[in-house]
Scaffold this motif. Structure first.
Motif, PDB file in Angstrom:
ATOM      1  N   THR A  34      57.489  64.817 -17.023  1.00  0.00           N
ATOM      2  CA  THR A  34      57.979  65.126 -18.240  1.00  0.00           C
ATOM      3  C   THR A  34      56.529  64.769 -19.367  1.00  0.00           C
ATOM      4  O   THR A  34      55.948  65.583 -20.676  1.00  0.00           O
ATOM      5  N   ARG A  35      55.825  63.845 -19.320  1.00  0.00           N
ATOM      6  CA  ARG A  35      54.421  63.614 -19.443  1.00  0.00           C
ATOM      7  C   ARG A  35      53.888  64.726 -19.355  1.00  0.00           C
ATOM      8  O   ARG A  35      52.479  64.829 -19.813  1.00  0.00           O
ATOM      9  N   LYS A  38      53.992  67.363 -21.201  1.00  0.00           N
ATOM     10  CA  LYS A  38      53.046  66.738 -23.292  1.00  0.00           C
ATOM     11  C   LYS A  38      52.323  67.002 -22.789  1.00  0.00           C
ATOM     12  O   LYS A  38      52.109  68.190 -23.426  1.00  0.00           O
ATOM     13  N   THR A  41      50.964  70.730 -22.398  1.00  0.00           N
ATOM     14  CA  THR A  41      51.439  71.078 -24.329  1.00  0.00           C
ATOM     15  C   THR A  41      50.350  71.088 -25.263  1.00  0.00           C
ATOM     16  O   THR A  41      49.931  72.075 -26.033  1.00  0.00           O
TER      17      THR A  41
END
Length: 114
Positions: A34-35, A38, A41
């Protein structure tokens, strides 16, 4: 066999599940992913923002070039208009002189015929 027991206890702790049904190891991996997503992104947004900024700079430069070209065109058009006016004036002067020459020729013809 006593030395293996703490290792088994750690393995048992690593495989215990939390309330979500994922093992702690899987949860850490998911959190890490997830990190990373992110971060990717944000990096993609920064990259796109850079491209957008560069495109805006190019657009501004092109507009400045267009404005400069328009000024040159306007100046050239003004010169053409001035020269066109000068040409028309010279044509009127030439027409007037041709008329005078015709009158002189006509007068000489009259004098020569007498």
């Amino acid at each position: 066999m006593e030395t293996l027991r703490p290792m088994r206890l750690r393995e048992a702790k690593a495989s215990t599940t939390n309330t979500g049904g994922l093992s702690i190891k899987e949860e850490k991996q998911q959190t890490s992913l997830t990190r990373i997503c992110k971060g990717l992104t944000l990096a993609k947004q920064a990259f796109n923002q850079g491209i957008l900024g560069s495109s805006q700079d190019t657009l501004d430069s092109s507009r400045a070039t267009l404005d400069s070209s328009q000024d040159i065109l306007d100046s050239s058009q003004s010169k053409v208009s001035f020269r066109q006016g000068k040409l028309e004036s010279n044509q009127r002067i030439l027409g007037s002189r041709m008329t005078k020459l015709d009158k002189i020729d006509s007068s000489q013809d009259k004098v020569g015929s007498k």
